[in-house]
Design an enzyme around this catalytic site. Structure first.
Site, PDB file in Angstrom:
ATOM      1  N   CYS A  79       0.840  -1.191   0.000  1.00  0.00           N
ATOM      2  CA  CYS A  79       0.000   0.000   0.000  1.00  0.00           C
ATOM      3  C   CYS A  79       0.883   1.251   0.000  1.00  0.00           C
ATOM      4  O   CYS A  79       1.824   1.348   0.797  1.00  0.00           O
ATOM      5  CB  CYS A  79      -0.909  -0.006   1.227  1.00  0.00           C
ATOM      6  SG  CYS A  79      -1.846   1.519   1.448  1.00  0.00           S
ATOM      7  N   ASP A  95       0.036  -6.195  -0.023  1.00  0.00           N
ATOM      8  CA  ASP A  95      -1.106  -6.552  -0.866  1.00  0.00           C
ATOM      9  C   ASP A  95      -0.699  -7.771  -1.687  1.00  0.00           C
ATOM     10  O   ASP A  95       0.175  -7.683  -2.553  1.00  0.00           O
ATOM     11  CB  ASP A  95      -1.476  -5.393  -1.805  1.00  0.00           C
ATOM     12  CG  ASP A  95      -2.034  -4.200  -1.062  1.00  0.00           C
ATOM     13  OD1 ASP A  95      -2.834  -4.399  -0.131  1.00  0.00           O
ATOM     14  OD2 ASP A  95      -1.670  -3.060  -1.408  1.00  0.00           O
TER      15      ASP A  95
END
Length: 277
Positions: free
Chosen positions: A184, A191
């Site tokens: 992120c 992620d």
């Protein structure tokens, strides 16, 4: 829809946020796509691809006219040519603002979502409300050949097109990897995802392609921009006649995001959801 600054400075992502108890469309936080596309040489007025950002939301609930809770899974699609993406935490807060709000019908909820999300994205969106037992939510497998069993040395964990190489033979193939990971851009949280690449053109060296994809492991960017980065690098290197790049990111905060970008005429296998989502 409230006007927002063109930065992440005031976005709810990475901040403590109280969950709303009343419906509030102003919670949605649009982020212009153009700023992240410019470094890749992508002109918003002349996109080199078509595509969508497909979202699944698993924390969707509202009250019917008699106060009884209704739950659903929502599928949203934002076209890649919309001016804005929508920051994920703001989307989560917005959806949860529906929890104690009464709606006359399921169709009323859908109309509300369509109106609010289109205003935030700056363009048309699509909204489907699925039952939690809907067969479309059953996990599937990616088509094609998996790269993950290749026995390679890796020492570079930032994206580098220098790892990519092509041959002279023209092929048409579909490849995928479950080793995609990015971070992120605000919180640094990981992620996790899977990526599928379908192309027709000069054969891409598979070991180099896997090294390249692993290179996103320490890269900080939104899911949508990672897919556009991969698409742009592959187009510039291989110049394929056809190219599709699809990422299926693991669910986080009740939302999963699956962007795809392609040369005109190609579309992804759909509906398609993976076990990790």
């Amino acid at each position: 829809m409230a006007h927002r600054p063109d930065t992440l400075e005031h976005a709810p992502l990475g901040r403590d946020s109280a969950y709303p108890e009343q419906y509030d469309a102003g919670l949605l936080y649009p982020i212009p796509r153009a700023a992240n596309r410019a470094p890749l040489g992508i002109d918003d007025d002349k996109l080199p691809f078509v595509g969508e950002d497909e979202w699944h939301a698993f924390e969707v609930s509202w009250l019917n006219g008699r106060g009884k809770p209704i739950v659903a899974v929502a599928r949203f699609r934002l076209p890649a040519n919309s001016p804005n993406l929508i920051e994920s935490k703001s989307w989560k807060l917005y959806l949860n603002s529906l929890n104690q709000t009464r709606f006359a019908s399921r169709e009323d909820v859908q109309r509300t979502l369509l109106r609010d999300l289109a205003a935030a994205a700056g363009g048309s969106v699509s909204v489907e409300l699925l039952g939690v037992d809907d067969s479309e939510l059953v996990p599937q497998r990616l088509p094609g050949e998996c790269l993950d069993d290749l026995d390679i040395d890796v020492s570079d964990y930032t994206p580098s097109a220098a790892h990519l190489a092509v041959g002279e033979v023209i092929v048409e193939e579909t490849l995928y990897s479950h080793l995609l990971k990015s971070n992120c851009p605000v919180t640094g949280q990981p992620d996790w995802g899977s990526v599928l690449i379908r192309y027709k053109g000069p054969k891409i060296d598979r070991e180099g392609l896997l090294r390249y994809l692993i290179g996103y492991r320490q890269h900080q960017d939104f899911h949508e921009h990672c897919v556009e980065h991969i698409f742009t690098d592959l187009m510039q290197l291989a110049k394929p006649e056809e190219l599709l790049v699809l990422a299926r990111y693991v669910r986080r905060g009740g939302l999963d995001i699956s962007p795809w970008r392609a040369t005109p005429g190609l579309t992804p296998p759909s509906p398609l959801r993976l076990a990790r989502q």
